[in-house]
Design an enzyme around this catalytic site. Sequence first.
Site, PDB file in Angstrom:
ATOM      1  CE  LYS A 186      -1.403   0.083   0.567  1.00  0.00           C
ATOM      2  NZ  LYS A 186      -1.179  -1.148   0.852  1.00  0.00           N
TER       3      LYS A 186
HETATM    4  C1  LIG Z   1       0.308  -1.883   1.269  1.00  0.00           C
HETATM    5  C2  LIG Z   1       1.284  -1.435   2.148  1.00  0.00           C
HETATM    6  C3  LIG Z   1       2.719  -1.773   1.782  1.00  0.00           C
HETATM    7  C4  LIG Z   1       3.490  -2.707   0.700  1.00  0.00           C
HETATM    8  O1  LIG Z   1       2.785  -2.513  -0.458  1.00  0.00           O
HETATM    9  P1  LIG Z   1       2.541  -3.623  -1.513  1.00  0.00           P
HETATM   10  O2  LIG Z   1       2.269  -2.753  -2.825  1.00  0.00           O
HETATM   11  O3  LIG Z   1       1.470  -4.164  -1.165  1.00  0.00           O
HETATM   12  O4  LIG Z   1       3.729  -4.268  -1.524  1.00  0.00           O
HETATM   13  C5  LIG Z   1       3.692  -1.154   2.600  1.00  0.00           C
HETATM   14  N1  LIG Z   1       3.455  -0.304   3.924  1.00  0.00           N
HETATM   15  C6  LIG Z   1       2.093  -0.118   4.120  1.00  0.00           C
HETATM   16  C7  LIG Z   1       1.857   0.528   5.371  1.00  0.00           C
HETATM   17  C8  LIG Z   1       1.205  -0.661   3.447  1.00  0.00           C
HETATM   18  O5  LIG Z   1      -0.127  -0.567   3.669  1.00  0.00           O
END
Ligand SMILES: *Cc1c(COP(=O)(O)O)cnc(C)c1O
Length: 396
Positions: A186
């Site tokens: 992210k």
């Molecule tokens: C990455 C993501 C999540 C979940 O995040 P994690 O930290 O990987 O559990 C939820 N929603 C969206 C749209 C994402 O891209």
Amino acid sequence: MPGYELFGPEERKEVNDVLETGIMMRYGFDGPRKGVWKAKELEKAICEKLNVSYTQLASSGTAALVAAMAALGVGAGDEIIMPTFTFVASFESVLAVGATPVLVDIDDTLTLDPKAVEAAITPRTKVVMPVHMCGSMADLDALQAICKKHNLFLLEDACQAFGGTYKGKALGAIGDAGTFSFDFVKTITCAEGGAVITNNKDIYLKCDGFTDHGHDHLGVDRGADEHPFIGYNYRISELHAAVGLAQVRKLDRFLEIQRSTKKIFKDALAAIPGVTFRRIPDEAGDSATYLSFFLPEAAQAKQAAANMKAAGLPVFYYYDNNWHYIRQWKHFKEGSVLTPFAPGLKQAMEIYKTKEFPASDAVISRNICTPINLAWSAEEIQERAKKLVDAVKSAL
Ligand SMILES: *Cc1c(COP(=O)(O)O)cnc(C)c1O
């Protein structure tokens, strides 16, 4: 994006502060931690950066979504309206609290189509959950108006849009609550981590307790805390929060790089007849982690994606991808779970075995998405822009 591309001495310094004391737990140990509180510091930094009243960190974005839903009182029998294009964690978290995911079509914003949302509302609807996919936002004015009219919560899954804004307000801070992911890919990474943000104190306090076994954090030490309700361990560690703290301080730089690189790619593609771009309700608030565009026909988009891949360019052709688009979510469609659904939920999930989403298919099958890397040099960006144009042109 992602933030790991610009990992360096700043992150190492913050982590070392924690390693020096050896206190990797975010709560308690007041004496031995010698004033080092990375999770608390990161929560404060996020509140300041996003101009929001409360931030509760969690162990992941998925955990943050589960906590937010619990704090909104969502559970068995409640319906949550969400898009067909998202990350699997969005429906996982709905199912985790025993609620019913109601999937509806997206439009050319690649996020919830407000008309499809309104058409899906039933007496059981409790939450509308837009997902700000690929760094840019849903039409929040329209969704807010729907929520207000029908007395529903607006929960923004802003996991992919940290740093984005809508009409000057941070994405995630506009609805009743918003969530972020700080997983390894992210915009801002903690390695693993997430957050719920809100301007509502009650929602915040519930998230605070829910992510730590229901502790109210009011005791003089952990042993003296009361447990007003049952929670779980969805805590972030000090080590993870330390990485995030260094990363959050780099956010403005990340956004600047993304926006300037994206503009170069977009200008290059705009010269090609037939190429159109994702509609962005507030262009100025785009975090610019990705460039999303459309070709006239699905076959052309598929070919262009193959050409890009062959040219060594990063590309997502989501229509064929099994993480982000319903078409390939076999486990979801079949309702494959380890522990059985409650009877009402089992019945509600049956519809996905056969339900088709032609309007979403028409958008996603023509879409191509390319991530914007933070570490490319100016020459590399020019070279990549040229390759991108060639790859797309030869598919038309
Ligand atoms: C990455 C993501 C999540 C979940 O995040 P994690 O930290 O990987 O559990 C939820 N929603 C969206 C749209 C994402 O891209």
